[in-house]
Design an enzyme around this catalytic site. Structure first.
Site, PDB file in Angstrom:
ATOM      1  N   LYS A  40       0.823  -1.218   0.000  1.00  0.00           N
ATOM      2  CA  LYS A  40       0.000   0.000   0.000  1.00  0.00           C
ATOM      3  C   LYS A  40       0.855   1.265   0.000  1.00  0.00           C
ATOM      4  O   LYS A  40       0.522   2.247  -0.673  1.00  0.00           O
ATOM      5  CB  LYS A  40      -0.963  -0.021   1.193  1.00  0.00           C
ATOM      6  CG  LYS A  40      -1.984  -1.145   1.077  1.00  0.00           C
ATOM      7  CD  LYS A  40      -3.024  -1.114   2.149  1.00  0.00           C
ATOM      8  CE  LYS A  40      -3.796  -2.425   2.205  1.00  0.00           C
ATOM      9  NZ  LYS A  40      -4.381  -2.844   0.925  1.00  0.00           N
ATOM     10  N   THR A 208     -14.432   5.894   0.458  1.00  0.00           N
ATOM     11  CA  THR A 208     -14.410   5.377  -0.913  1.00  0.00           C
ATOM     12  C   THR A 208     -15.508   4.320  -1.056  1.00  0.00           C
ATOM     13  O   THR A 208     -15.785   3.555  -0.127  1.00  0.00           O
ATOM     14  CB  THR A 208     -13.031   4.776  -1.263  1.00  0.00           C
ATOM     15  OG1 THR A 208     -12.724   3.727  -0.334  1.00  0.00           O
ATOM     16  CG2 THR A 208     -11.945   5.829  -1.206  1.00  0.00           C
ATOM     17  N   LEU A 209     -16.138   4.313  -2.233  1.00  0.00           N
ATOM     18  CA  LEU A 209     -17.319   3.465  -2.447  1.00  0.00           C
ATOM     19  C   LEU A 209     -17.133   2.518  -3.622  1.00  0.00           C
ATOM     20  O   LEU A 209     -18.104   2.120  -4.265  1.00  0.00           O
ATOM     21  CB  LEU A 209     -18.543   4.365  -2.698  1.00  0.00           C
ATOM     22  CG  LEU A 209     -18.855   5.412  -1.611  1.00  0.00           C
ATOM     23  CD1 LEU A 209     -19.901   6.404  -2.115  1.00  0.00           C
ATOM     24  CD2 LEU A 209     -19.353   4.733  -0.343  1.00  0.00           C
ATOM     25  N   GLY A 210     -15.897   2.195  -3.961  1.00  0.00           N
ATOM     26  CA  GLY A 210     -15.644   1.285  -5.078  1.00  0.00           C
ATOM     27  C   GLY A 210     -16.180   1.865  -6.373  1.00  0.00           C
ATOM     28  O   GLY A 210     -15.923   3.021  -6.716  1.00  0.00           O
ATOM     29  N   GLY A 213     -17.762   5.425  -6.612  1.00  0.00           N
ATOM     30  CA  GLY A 213     -17.038   6.693  -6.435  1.00  0.00           C
ATOM     31  C   GLY A 213     -16.606   6.919  -4.998  1.00  0.00           C
ATOM     32  O   GLY A 213     -16.089   6.007  -4.351  1.00  0.00           O
ATOM     33  N   ASP A 241      -5.311   2.477  -3.400  1.00  0.00           N
ATOM     34  CA  ASP A 241      -4.010   3.152  -3.248  1.00  0.00           C
ATOM     35  C   ASP A 241      -3.830   4.228  -4.308  1.00  0.00           C
ATOM     36  O   ASP A 241      -3.282   5.308  -4.026  1.00  0.00           O
ATOM     37  CB  ASP A 241      -2.874   2.127  -3.358  1.00  0.00           C
ATOM     38  CG  ASP A 241      -2.983   1.051  -2.295  1.00  0.00           C
ATOM     39  OD1 ASP A 241      -3.460   1.356  -1.188  1.00  0.00           O
ATOM     40  OD2 ASP A 241      -2.598  -0.092  -2.582  1.00  0.00           O
ATOM     41  N   ARG A 274      -6.881  -2.076 -15.545  1.00  0.00           N
ATOM     42  CA  ARG A 274      -5.620  -2.765 -15.872  1.00  0.00           C
ATOM     43  C   ARG A 274      -5.257  -3.722 -14.734  1.00  0.00           C
ATOM     44  O   ARG A 274      -5.696  -3.520 -13.606  1.00  0.00           O
ATOM     45  CB  ARG A 274      -4.512  -1.727 -16.057  1.00  0.00           C
ATOM     46  CG  ARG A 274      -4.826  -0.745 -17.182  1.00  0.00           C
ATOM     47  CD  ARG A 274      -3.593   0.052 -17.559  1.00  0.00           C
ATOM     48  NE  ARG A 274      -3.382   1.160 -16.655  1.00  0.00           N
ATOM     49  CZ  ARG A 274      -3.441   2.448 -17.036  1.00  0.00           C
ATOM     50  NH1 ARG A 274      -3.708   2.782 -18.274  1.00  0.00           N
ATOM     51  NH2 ARG A 274      -3.209   3.405 -16.167  1.00  0.00           N
ATOM     52  N   SER A 280      -0.751  -0.859 -12.827  1.00  0.00           N
ATOM     53  CA  SER A 280      -2.057  -0.298 -13.238  1.00  0.00           C
ATOM     54  C   SER A 280      -2.184   1.195 -12.939  1.00  0.00           C
ATOM     55  O   SER A 280      -3.189   1.809 -13.310  1.00  0.00           O
ATOM     56  CB  SER A 280      -3.175  -1.042 -12.513  1.00  0.00           C
ATOM     57  OG  SER A 280      -3.207  -0.674 -11.145  1.00  0.00           O
TER      58      SER A 280
HETATM   59  O1  RIB Z   1      -3.738  -2.382  -1.721  1.00  0.00           O
HETATM   60  C1  RIB Z   1      -3.154  -3.353  -2.536  1.00  0.00           C
HETATM   61  C2  RIB Z   1      -1.900  -3.843  -1.918  1.00  0.00           C
HETATM   62  O2  RIB Z   1      -2.195  -4.512  -0.723  1.00  0.00           O
HETATM   63  C3  RIB Z   1      -1.138  -4.857  -2.746  1.00  0.00           C
HETATM   64  O3  RIB Z   1      -0.225  -4.275  -3.649  1.00  0.00           O
HETATM   65  C4  RIB Z   1      -0.487  -5.747  -1.693  1.00  0.00           C
HETATM   66  O4  RIB Z   1       0.895  -5.710  -1.691  1.00  0.00           O
HETATM   67  C5  RIB Z   1      -1.075  -5.289  -0.359  1.00  0.00           C
HETATM   68  O5  RIB Z   1      -0.237  -4.483   0.338  1.00  0.00           O
END
Ligand code: RIB
Length: 293
Positions: A40, A208-210, A213, A241, A274, A280
């Site tokens: 993350k 966050t709501l996926g 939005g 992230d 992606r 991605s």
């Molecule tokens: O949020 C996604 C991430 O959670 C992944 O990349 C994985 O490594 C975990 O940390």
């Protein structure tokens, strides 16, 4: 001096594509496999950098192949990694299964990430000099608390993405300017703190709501909802992230918080189209083009 400083985890993800996520006791065959940078902290640092913010990353990696992959990748993304330390533990790893709808399950082995403690004077100085500090919860909680305190002392905007969810000390919440959570994390924090409204703890809360939005909650202000564009999602890994990193970059660039939210939703919508976490994450030009549409 960086606009955005991220203190957090760096993993290398082992990603298995599956027709469906296995039940307990079940074995399924993978339909595809890849290895890519993740974690993350690293994902959010990459998202901030690709969104146009000068970005520094404070993290811990191992003296191993995954650590070298991580270090090279950070350089390619032009992230200041001068405060990434090499410790006596294996670089963090995640085992990820992704189904055809793009949903995932993730298991993280913290490895070196668990050794990111304590912060030193140089870390605190770079946090104090930044516009925005961005934190998550894949490193020791004491380090997160320490980093947020350094931000508060230095007048840096402190943003915490409370993922993966944990019970949070009141002292940490008091040092935050923005809390970013999904609906499950929001429910957990309301239950664990006893707060009916998370804005009683942190002035600005982003939920966050996926695919729907995100929402902006502020004390004594109406809730602002930013819908996400309809897209075909192939992999949600790293979308949250991407949202957090893009949001931090926009804030550091001087955007108002609701504009930063729109920018972050557009970035996350691109990332779900992606595969992978770091692979991605979109660049600034793509996000601007998506917003223009
Ligand atoms: O949020 C996604 C991430 O959670 C992944 O990349 C994985 O490594 C975990 O940390």
């Amino acid at each position: 001096m960086a606009d955005v400083v991220v203190v957090g985890s760096a993993n290398v993800d082992q990603v298995f594509r599956v027709d469906r996520i296995p039940e307990p006791g079940e074995t399924v065959l993978s339909t595809g496999f890849s290895t890519a940078r993740g974690g993350k902290g690293q994902n959010q640092a990459v998202a901030a950098a690709r969104a146009g913010a000068s970005t520094a990353f404070i993290a811990a990696i191992g003296d191993d192949g995954f650590g070298r992959l991580t270090a090279e990748g950070l350089t390619e993304d032009r992230i200041d990694s001068s405060r990434v330390r090499t410790v006596d533990a294996a670089t963090g790893t995640a085992l990820i299964a992704v189904d055809p709808r793009g949903e995932n399950t993730i298991i993280v082995e913290a490895g070196a990430n668990a050794r990111l403690a304590p912060l030193d004077a140089g870390d605190r100085e770079s946090i104090a000099e930044a516009s925005v500090l961005l934190l998550q919860l894949e490193i020791p909680l004491d380090t997160v608390v320490e980093a947020a305190a350094a931000a508060r002392a230095g007048g840096t905007t402190a943003v915490l993405n409370a993922a993966p969810i944990a019970d949070l000390p009141v002292a940490l919440l008091a040092d935050l300017d923005v809390l970013i959570v999904n609906e499950h994390e929001a429910a957990h924090l309301r239950a664990s703190t006893g707060a009916t409204e998370l804005t009683s703890l942190v002035e600005t809360v982003v939920v966050t709501l996926g695919a729907d939005g995100a929402e902006l909650h502020r004390r004594e202000r109406d809730v602002v909802r930013v819908p996400a564009p309809r897209v075909t999602a192939v992999d949600a890994t790293g979308a949250g992230d991407t949202f957090c990193g893009a949001f931090a970059a926009a804030l550091a660039g001087g955007a108002e918080v609701d504009d930063a939210l729109g920018f972050a939703v557009a970035a996350a919508s691109l990332s779900v189209q992606r595969h992978g976490a770091v692979p991605s994450i979109p660049r600034r030009a793509e996000i601007d083009a998506a917003l223009a549409r």
